[in-house]
Design an enzyme around this catalytic site. Sequence first.
Site, mmCIF file in Angstrom:
data_model
loop_
_atom_site.group_PDB
_atom_site.id
_atom_site.type_symbol
_atom_site.label_atom_id
_atom_site.label_comp_id
_atom_site.label_asym_id
_atom_site.label_seq_id
_atom_site.Cartn_x
_atom_site.Cartn_y
_atom_site.Cartn_z
ATOM 1 N N HIS A 17 0.645 -1.417 -0.358
ATOM 2 C CA HIS A 17 0.139 0.257 0.066
ATOM 3 C C HIS A 17 1.034 0.832 -0.196
ATOM 4 O O HIS A 17 0.539 2.588 -0.542
ATOM 5 C CB HIS A 17 -1.393 0.193 1.024
ATOM 6 N N LYS A 41 -15.571 -8.216 3.029
ATOM 7 C CA LYS A 41 -14.408 -8.979 4.231
ATOM 8 C C LYS A 41 -14.871 -8.328 6.183
ATOM 9 O O LYS A 41 -15.627 -7.125 5.862
ATOM 10 C CB LYS A 41 -12.530 -8.157 4.670
ATOM 11 N N ARG A 90 -2.372 -6.214 -8.461
ATOM 12 C CA ARG A 90 -1.341 -6.828 -8.147
ATOM 13 C C ARG A 90 -1.204 -7.616 -9.043
ATOM 14 O O ARG A 90 -0.600 -7.896 -10.253
ATOM 15 C CB ARG A 90 -1.244 -7.750 -6.392
ATOM 16 N N SER A 128 -2.259 -7.552 3.087
ATOM 17 C CA SER A 128 -3.106 -7.287 4.074
ATOM 18 C C SER A 128 -3.846 -8.568 5.338
ATOM 19 O O SER A 128 -2.694 -9.396 6.323
ATOM 20 C CB SER A 128 -4.273 -6.815 4.491
HETATM 21 O O1 PNS Z 1 -8.708 -2.830 0.009
HETATM 22 P P1 PNS Z 1 -10.239 -3.824 -0.208
HETATM 23 O O2 PNS Z 1 -10.745 -4.398 0.695
HETATM 24 O O3 PNS Z 1 -9.409 -3.831 -1.658
HETATM 25 O O4 PNS Z 1 -10.809 -2.732 -0.501
HETATM 26 C C1 PNS Z 1 -11.905 -2.308 -1.223
HETATM 27 C C2 PNS Z 1 -13.093 -1.311 -1.144
HETATM 28 C C3 PNS Z 1 -12.786 -0.404 0.672
HETATM 29 C C4 PNS Z 1 -12.060 0.653 -1.447
HETATM 30 C C5 PNS Z 1 -13.725 -1.419 -1.727
HETATM 31 O O5 PNS Z 1 -14.541 -3.233 -1.091
HETATM 32 C C6 PNS Z 1 -15.232 -0.514 -1.567
HETATM 33 O O6 PNS Z 1 -15.287 0.958 -2.389
HETATM 34 N N1 PNS Z 1 -15.904 -0.408 -0.773
HETATM 35 C C7 PNS Z 1 -17.490 0.644 -0.137
HETATM 36 C C8 PNS Z 1 -18.498 0.297 -1.222
HETATM 37 C C9 PNS Z 1 -18.757 0.243 -2.335
HETATM 38 O O7 PNS Z 1 -18.520 1.323 -2.703
HETATM 39 N N2 PNS Z 1 -18.831 -0.208 -3.182
HETATM 40 C C10 PNS Z 1 -18.310 -0.337 -4.708
HETATM 41 C C11 PNS Z 1 -19.538 -0.964 -5.367
HETATM 42 S S1 PNS Z 1 -20.227 -1.987 -5.566
#
Ligand code: PNS
Length: 160
Positions: A17, A41, A90, A128
């Site tokens: 990150h 998650k 990645r 993570s």
């Molecule tokens: O580090 P991650 O877990 O890959 O991050 C994912 C994250 C938090 C960016 C994603 O789950 C997210 O955007 N969550 C907020 C809810 C949202 O806007 N979802 C997208 C529409 S389906």
Amino acid sequence: MTRAIYPGSFDPVTKGHLDIIIRTSKIMSHLTVTVMDNPRKVATYDIEKRVEMLKLVIEPYKNVEVDYYKGLLIDYAQQKKIGIIVKGLRAISDFEFEFQMALVNQKLNPAIETLFMMTNSKYSYLSSSIVKEIAALGGNVSSLVPPEVHDMIISKFKLD
Ligand code: PNS
């Protein structure tokens, strides 16, 4: 002024990150690193702890700030009036899901663009979840996480 959001669960922040944060901060005038919940998650660290860890890590980078948000990413970007979302990529395995999310976000608000930053090959294996698995089993994660937050990360798994 080119401003971007780098969203993620950062549960916890890793060197992968941080690499994306540093490289993005060099090509944007301002970067907001936003801690969000991933509905897919269950978080290990609460949102305040994840923000605290990120604030320590981004301290040297003066055009980077940390924020958090509970809700849809696209609503957050709209509220902040920021038109660019940066995601780290990645391996091919990340691509399919990230592609879907980018298209959903584009559908929700076509004015907001998603840009993908390729991982540094040094960290292509890192996540993570991998850090937590190693730490939970008593392994050494010091080469995987920023030194400022190492003790905070492993304290979660220490038995008293
Ligand atoms: O580090 P991650 O877990 O890959 O991050 C994912 C994250 C938090 C960016 C994603 O789950 C997210 O955007 N969550 C907020 C809810 C949202 O806007 N979802 C997208 C529409 S389906």
